[in-house]
Design a protein around this motif. Structure first.
Motif, mmCIF file in Angstrom:
data_model
loop_
_atom_site.group_PDB
_atom_site.id
_atom_site.type_symbol
_atom_site.label_atom_id
_atom_site.label_comp_id
_atom_site.label_asym_id
_atom_site.label_seq_id
_atom_site.Cartn_x
_atom_site.Cartn_y
_atom_site.Cartn_z
ATOM 1 N N LEU A 291 5.229 0.038 -6.794
ATOM 2 C CA LEU A 291 5.793 -1.347 -6.623
ATOM 3 C C LEU A 291 5.041 -1.993 -5.313
ATOM 4 N N SER A 292 4.842 -1.283 -4.349
ATOM 5 C CA SER A 292 4.226 -1.928 -3.272
ATOM 6 C C SER A 292 2.884 -2.101 -3.621
ATOM 7 N N GLY A 293 2.079 -1.411 -4.253
ATOM 8 C CA GLY A 293 0.678 -1.563 -4.707
ATOM 9 C C GLY A 293 0.771 -2.896 -5.647
ATOM 10 N N LEU A 294 1.598 -2.851 -6.327
ATOM 11 C CA LEU A 294 1.759 -4.187 -7.211
ATOM 12 C C LEU A 294 1.958 -5.595 -6.534
ATOM 13 N N LEU B 50 10.924 -18.360 -2.031
ATOM 14 C CA LEU B 50 9.977 -17.406 -2.999
ATOM 15 C C LEU B 50 9.490 -16.851 -1.888
ATOM 16 N N LEU B 51 8.476 -17.304 -1.194
ATOM 17 C CA LEU B 51 7.676 -16.609 -0.261
ATOM 18 C C LEU B 51 8.560 -15.518 0.651
ATOM 19 N N LEU B 52 9.448 -15.653 1.177
ATOM 20 C CA LEU B 52 10.301 -14.833 2.014
ATOM 21 C C LEU B 52 10.908 -13.683 1.170
ATOM 22 N N PHE B 53 11.459 -14.098 0.014
ATOM 23 C CA PHE B 53 11.872 -13.123 -1.032
ATOM 24 C C PHE B 53 10.822 -12.228 -1.122
ATOM 25 N N PHE B 54 9.632 -12.583 -1.643
ATOM 26 C CA PHE B 54 8.608 -11.481 -1.986
ATOM 27 C C PHE B 54 8.086 -10.779 -0.604
ATOM 28 N N LEU B 55 8.249 -11.273 0.429
ATOM 29 C CA LEU B 55 8.085 -10.439 1.493
ATOM 30 C C LEU B 55 8.996 -9.444 1.895
ATOM 31 N N ALA C 62 -4.701 -2.825 -2.008
ATOM 32 C CA ALA C 62 -4.246 -2.337 -2.952
ATOM 33 C C ALA C 62 -5.012 -0.721 -3.520
ATOM 34 N N PRO C 63 -6.108 -0.638 -2.801
ATOM 35 C CA PRO C 63 -6.554 0.705 -3.203
ATOM 36 C C PRO C 63 -5.994 1.907 -2.703
ATOM 37 N N GLY C 64 -4.953 1.700 -1.472
ATOM 38 C CA GLY C 64 -4.225 2.764 -0.985
ATOM 39 C C GLY C 64 -3.199 3.243 -1.862
ATOM 40 N N PRO C 65 -2.528 2.434 -2.373
ATOM 41 C CA PRO C 65 -1.396 3.010 -3.581
ATOM 42 C C PRO C 65 -2.013 3.679 -4.505
ATOM 43 N N ALA C 66 -3.156 3.142 -4.995
ATOM 44 C CA ALA C 66 -3.785 3.301 -6.230
ATOM 45 C C ALA C 66 -4.206 5.101 -5.879
#
Length: 396
Positions: free
Chosen positions: A286-289, A305-310, A376-380
């Motif tokens: 989920l964090s990678g997404l 929406l920004l704060l909800f996402f962060l 993103a490469p980290g979670p992958a």
């Protein structure tokens, strides 16, 4: 001597107090930039200096097997007091970038005897439910890391000078060290290493289950601290793009980072039902997404929406941290558990240097709203080593 049921709350609170040193510089970064006439790139350099110090300290601790040969409670105390004293150096009027880098470096060295040693102390008390115990412990780290941002909120109102923020974190660290020294004796499951074993530094990686957990943790660490370090910058740029808003950036930074503390505790309980490995992998996915979709949310006009996402990302980015530490502890030899936790922390924080400095460099060439794509490469990577390669692991 406190009863065992009181031990975990004491360790957790002491960990919170001491890890407030970690982002003490970031919490007053705006003041440091202004007072000492630093460039904006000092943000990445000063953050990395703590990480380099932590890495150096953990390497020394791991090579000398300090957490396994000596009383963990005493090691924690001495490092807390030293870290508190060094941290106060930021308030010197004659500071320069070089001196601040040294101060943050030695603060990181002191933290090497606090964070992984705190996990070692908890693992010496709790075998059953270790994931839940470490969930509370890493949750305390998250809140401690975010706490300077909350203190800076009061400083921003004019009620608390920035130097008082630094003083407060130092006092908290000293108090946390004293609590561990006097209230938390060595645990019943502690097995002291009777002689130096330099091979323990390397031999733990021969275990397949241990290696899978460690590499999952490394992928997680590529993302974690870079996200934490650059959240205030992203919020500041968003404020510039939308000048009609009046964002309280220190408070929002605290909420985004600090919310992860709740996720760490919840993840520990959830892992009892779903399994440690599966719960960690879900949070990592989920964090990678969030990394991949970050430009969509950071470029839109709705601050809600920004704060909800962060905040959601702040929950997911660290929820897997105590779970990976649990897998590492469970799959390490008992007599080398402290060394195993320390070396995995050391390598993990080495990785954070590269991700922070990469974003620091890219911030000069790209809009901040696109920076998180490069995490993103980290979670992958972590997911690949957990599931992409066919391994047998008993820790689930």
């Amino acid at each position: 001597m406190p009863q065992e049921k009181h031990i975990l709350p004491i360790i957790v609170f002491a960990q919170f107090c001491c890890t407030s040193l970690w982002f003490a510089g970031n919490g007053v970064m705006d003041d440091l930039l202004k007072v000492f006439h630093l460039e904006i790139t000092a943000l990445g350099h000063l953050t990395s200096a703590v990480q380099v110090g932590f890495i150096t300290g953990t390497l020394v601790f791991a090579l000398l097997t300090i957490a396994d040969r000596f009383s963990p409670s005493k090691v924690f105390f001495y490092c807390a007091v030293i870290g508190a004293m060094v941290n106060l150096g930021m308030t010197r009027q004659a500071n320069s970038l070089e001196s601040l880098l040294l101060i943050r470096f030695f603060t990181g060295v002191a933290l090497a005897g606090i964070y992984p040693v705190g996990m070692k102390i908890a693992s010496d008390y709790y075998r059953k439910g270790l994931g839940t115990s470490l969930g509370f412990l890493v949750g305390a780290l998250v809140l401690g890391t975010a706490f300077p941002h909350l203190l800076k909120t009061f400083a921003g109102t004019g009620n608390l000078p920035w130097k008082a923020v630094v003083l407060c974190t130092s006092l908290l660290a000293a108090a946390g060290g004293l609590m561990i020294l006097f209230l938390v004796p060595d645990g019943p499951y502690r097995r002291p290493m009777l002689k130096k074993d330099f091979s323990a530094f390397f031999s733990v990686f021969r275990l397949k289950a241990f290696r899978a957990a460690a590499f999952g943790y490394f992928g997680h660490m590529w993302e974690l601290y870079a996200f934490w370090a650059f959240v205030p910058l992203v919020l500041a740029v968003y404020q510039q793009v939308h000048p009609q808003l009046n964002l309280n950036i220190p408070l929002l930074s605290f909420l985004i980072i600090g919310s992860g503390g709740v996720a760490c505790v919840a993840g520990g309980y959830l892992s009892q039902r779903l399994g440690t490995k599966r719960t960690a992998a879900t949070a990592l996915l989920l964090s990678g997404l969030c990394c991949l979709f970050s430009p969509i949310f950071l470029l839109q006009d709705s601050e809600i929406l920004l704060l909800f996402f962060l905040i959601f990302w702040g929950l997911m980015v660290v929820a897997d941290s105590p779970l990976f530490s649990t897998l590492v502890a469970q799959n390490a030899p008992e007599e080398a558990r402290g060394t195993a936790l320390t070396i995995v922390n050391s390598i993990g924080f080495t990785i954070t240097i590269f991700s922070i400095q990469l974003l620091n460099f890219l911030a000069l060439h790209f809009a901040p709203f696109y920076l998180f794509l490069f995490l993103a490469p980290g979670p992958a990577f972590g997911l690949y080593f957990l599931f992409g390669r066919k391994r047998r692991s008993s820790a689930t």
